[in-house]
Scaffold this motif. Structure first.
Motif, short mmCIF file in Angstrom:
data_model
loop_
_atom_site.label_atom_id
_atom_site.label_comp_id
_atom_site.label_asym_id
_atom_site.label_seq_id
_atom_site.Cartn_x
_atom_site.Cartn_y
_atom_site.Cartn_z
N UNK A 656 5.38 -3.86 9.63
CA UNK A 656 4.61 -2.83 9.04
C UNK A 656 4.40 -2.86 7.58
N UNK A 657 3.42 -2.93 7.02
CA UNK A 657 3.24 -2.75 5.47
C UNK A 657 3.44 -1.45 4.85
N UNK A 658 4.44 -1.34 4.24
CA UNK A 658 5.03 -0.22 3.71
C UNK A 658 4.61 -0.09 1.98
N UNK A 659 4.46 1.08 1.67
CA UNK A 659 4.12 1.36 0.17
C UNK A 659 5.31 0.77 -0.58
N UNK A 660 5.08 -0.04 -1.62
CA UNK A 660 5.76 -0.51 -2.63
C UNK A 660 6.63 -1.82 -2.14
N UNK A 661 6.24 -2.16 -1.02
CA UNK A 661 6.94 -3.48 -0.31
C UNK A 661 5.99 -4.59 -0.07
N UNK A 662 6.28 -5.74 -0.83
CA UNK A 662 5.47 -6.74 -0.58
C UNK A 662 5.50 -7.42 0.68
N UNK A 663 6.72 -7.43 1.14
CA UNK A 663 6.90 -8.11 2.55
C UNK A 663 6.68 -7.17 3.70
N UNK A 664 6.15 -7.57 4.70
CA UNK A 664 6.14 -6.77 5.98
C UNK A 664 7.47 -6.28 6.47
N UNK A 665 7.68 -5.15 6.86
CA UNK A 665 9.03 -4.70 7.46
C UNK A 665 8.92 -4.19 8.80
N UNK A 666 9.92 -4.67 9.66
CA UNK A 666 10.05 -4.51 11.13
C UNK A 666 10.50 -3.09 11.53
N UNK A 667 10.01 -2.33 12.29
CA UNK A 667 10.33 -1.15 12.60
C UNK A 667 10.52 -0.59 13.92
#
Length: 674
Positions: A656-667
């Motif tokens: 996922x693309x989270x606010x404030x994060x350039x890299x995608x985050x697995x959730x």
């Protein structure tokens, strides 16, 4: 330069100079005997029957008295060695007496074989007893000796009677007539076993003295040596010459030496009870010491109970005179006072040790009172109630903090922050230290009471505004409240209520507060029971940390478990309230995000106002995961998922693309833990 080893301790009688002097005194009679035998002109003849007879009777009587004293000590102490020592003196005395009765012109008209050899036979019998007395008899051997003592005495008496009849009835046996050959040729060789037995006994007794120094042991060793020298002098068989008189003198000196030592010890101790205790077996010494220890304990207990003449109770058992009993009474009183002082000081130390953080006031006073009563007696404590300090019917009013006396009781004020908080009532008058110790006890209990109340206040204040882990850490170490922090791995749990804004717009402020309190009341125990720390409430949102500030193994699993429990608890609260509400306004629902990673943990703020918190990407991602979670669900990050191990039930949400994060985050949506 190395320090030389110190010389080993030697008892006074075995120190080199005294030992040499003692040895010289034992050698001199042998030198005198050698001179008399080597110079016949010096070995003059002196034949005087009355002097010989009365000398024998007097010395034998002294010897019998000494033997009976030692025999009585043996009976009282139940000691086999003392019995055997008594037989040494009684057997030699018996044959010495027979020798005296055989003096020419008393019972017999002239000399006899019994007169010539009787004392050598008697000394040989005594030598056997001397050797046996020096043996380190064990428990069973000592019992056998004591069990046979009547038989041994009877056998000795029977032998003496037979010897007396055989040697004193004229012409009855060869013993009552003059010897056919003079001197008797076999007498010298027949005396050698006795000499060896005396020598061995003396050496063994000396070794015992080295281990357990005793003046009476030295006297006994000297007596055995003199008896051996007496046998040597008797081998010459030059009747009525000076060399013959010498063995009489040596025999007399052996008995007199022991008697004189006993007299000196009696003068020194003032009692005959322990004259021969230094000669007894090791088991008897231990038993005597135990008797003394027990008697001392009894004496101290009598004194502590205030019973007069406590030592008089022991005077019969230990045969004490009035002066000794009086001295023992004073010593017992001093020892009792000293022991009581030690017990009271120990009680003060124990009360001080009970002044610990976390002990409730009533529990503290109850445990302290129980311990103090063991040392101080019937101590009572009462706290201020309705503005009064009273114990039973006694009402106490204190002026300036001074104690109040009531008969044998002394009452001290217990204070907290300088204000009267209670009263301590202590019995006094036993020792001169009572009042000072009671004042110290009152001060210690006041301090304990103040600490307990202060901790209760801090506990209430801290635990209502911060996690127990943080509160306990600050109470134990206030320096931890200083600004600063450390970087460590942790798991952050972020939760808020979906629908809170809509709910707030449709209900009263009181209902909003009630809703938040109900939810947080259900949620907070889920976090605390799993080792988490709640560090922040912001409106409807809540931040909890795992593995901070307290180290926690398996913190990712603990956080996920807490999150699932929170959702179940919140669902129960929502279901319960749905039955009670009359409007159709739905209650908000928790959504939770959990993430694991490094974060800066510590006290953040200013010198005036600070709080324990965590900062870092780990915490921010937890907040973002909570923001994308559906109501009633738990969303976790990839690192958290990887630390759960196998068995966790999840639904992948992809990267996922989270606010404030350039890299995608697995959730992942977590639904169940094994």
């Amino acid at each position: 330069m190395p320090t030389p080893n110190p010389a080993p301790y030697l008892p006074p009688a075995t120190q080199p100079v005294r030992g040499v002097v003692w040895g010289v005194h034992l050698v001199l009679p042998l030198l005198g005997l050698w001179v008399l035998l080597a110079q016949p002109d010096f070995n003059v003849l002196w034949h005087h029957n009355p002097s010989h007879f009365w000398m024998i009777i007097a010395v034998a009587g002294l010897n019998v008295a000494l033997g009976m004293m030692i025999s009585e000590a043996s009976r009282r102490r139940q000691d086999a060695r003392l019995f055997l020592v008594s037989m040494v003196f009684l057997s030699s005395a018996g044959f010495f007496f027979m020798h005296g009765l055989a003096t020419p012109e008393f019972l017999l008209p002239k000399g006899s074989l019994g007169f010539d050899i009787g004392q050598q036979v008697g000394l040989s019998v005594a030598a056997a007893f001397a050797f046996a007395s020096a043996l380190p008899l064990g428990g069973q051997a000592a019992k056998r000796v004591l069990g046979s003592q009547h038989f041994i005495r009877a056998a000795l008496l029977g032998f003496l009677i037979i010897w007396g009849v055989a040697s004193l009835v004229p012409d009855l046996t060869p013993l009552s007539v003059p010897p056919l050959v003079a001197p008797v040729p076999w007498l010298v060789w027949g005396s050698i076993p006795g000499l060896l037995l005396y020598g061995t006994a003396s050496v063994m007794m000396f070794l015992l003295h080295r281990r357990r120094p005793s003046a009476m042991l030295i006297s006994l060793i000297t007596a055995y040596a003199l008896l051996a020298e007496s046998m040597i002098a008797g081998m010459s068989q030059l009747n009525w010459h000076l060399s013959w008189w010498e063995w009489h003198i040596l025999l007399t000196l052996a008995f007199v030496f022991v008697a004189y030592s006993a007299y000196l010890q009696f003068r020194r101790e003032g009692s005959s009870a322990g004259l021969f205790d230094g000669v007894t077996l090791s088991a008897t010494v231990r038993r005597i010491q135990q008797d003394y220890d027990q008697a001392l304990e009894e004496l101290v207990e009598h004194v502590r109970r205030g019973e007069p003449l406590a030592a008089a109770r022991l005077s019969g058992k230990f045969r004490l005179n009035e002066g000794q009993a009086a001295v023992l009474d004073r010593a017992g009183e001093a020892l009792a006072n000293e022991r009581e002082l030690s017990e009271r000081l120990a009680a003060l130390v124990d009360v001080s040790a009970q002044t610990k953080v976390g002990l409730a006031e009533q529990e503290l006073l109850a445990t302290s009172l129980e311990r103090v009563r063991q040392a101080y007696g019937d101590v009572k404590i009462a706290l201020v109630a309705d503005g009064k300090t009273e114990i039973g019917s006694r009402v106490y009013r204190f002026t300036g903090g001074d104690p109040v006396r009531h008969d044998h009781l002394l009452a001290f004020p217990l204070t907290v922050k300088g204000k009267l908080a209670g009263v301590l009532e202590v019995p006094v008058g036993r020792t001169r230290h009572d009042e000072a110790l009671a004042a110290t006890l009152a001060g210690q209990l006041s301090l304990s009471l103040e600490n307990a109340r202060l901790y209760r206040e801090l506990h209430t204040l801290f635990h209502q505004y911060m996690s127990p882990d943080v509160a306990h850490a600050l109470l134990a170490d206030p320096a931890q409240a200083a600004l600063g922090g450390e970087l460590r791995e942790l798991t952050a749990l972020f939760a808020d209520l979906k629908g809170f804004t809509t709910f707030s717009e449709k209900v009263t402020p009181a209902e909003i507060v009630e809703m938040l309190n109900r939810y947080h009341t259900a949620a907070v125990p889920c976090i605390l029971n799993n080792g988490g720390t709640v560090v922040q409430f912001v409106g409807d949102a809540m931040l909890a940390l795992f593995n901070a500030p307290a180290t926690q193994a398996g913190h990712a699993r603990a956080a996920c478990k807490a999150a699932l429990e929170m959702q179940r608890a919140a669902a129960e609260v929502a279901e319960e309230m749905a039955w009670k509400r009359v409007d159709d306004v739905p209650w908000p629902t928790f959504r939770i995000g959990v993430n694991t990673g490094p974060a800066l943990v510590g006290n953040i703020g200013s010198p005036e106002l600070r709080g324990f918190n965590a900062m870092g990407d780990c915490v921010n991602v937890a907040a973002r995961l909570e923001g994308i979670a559906e109501p009633g669900t738990v969303v976790i990050g990839e690192t958290t998922f990887s630390q759960l191990g196998g068995g966790a039930s999840v639904t992948p949400l992809g990267r996922l693309s989270l606010k404030g994060k350039e890299e995608l985050v697995a959730a992942y949506v977590l639904t169940e833990l094994p």
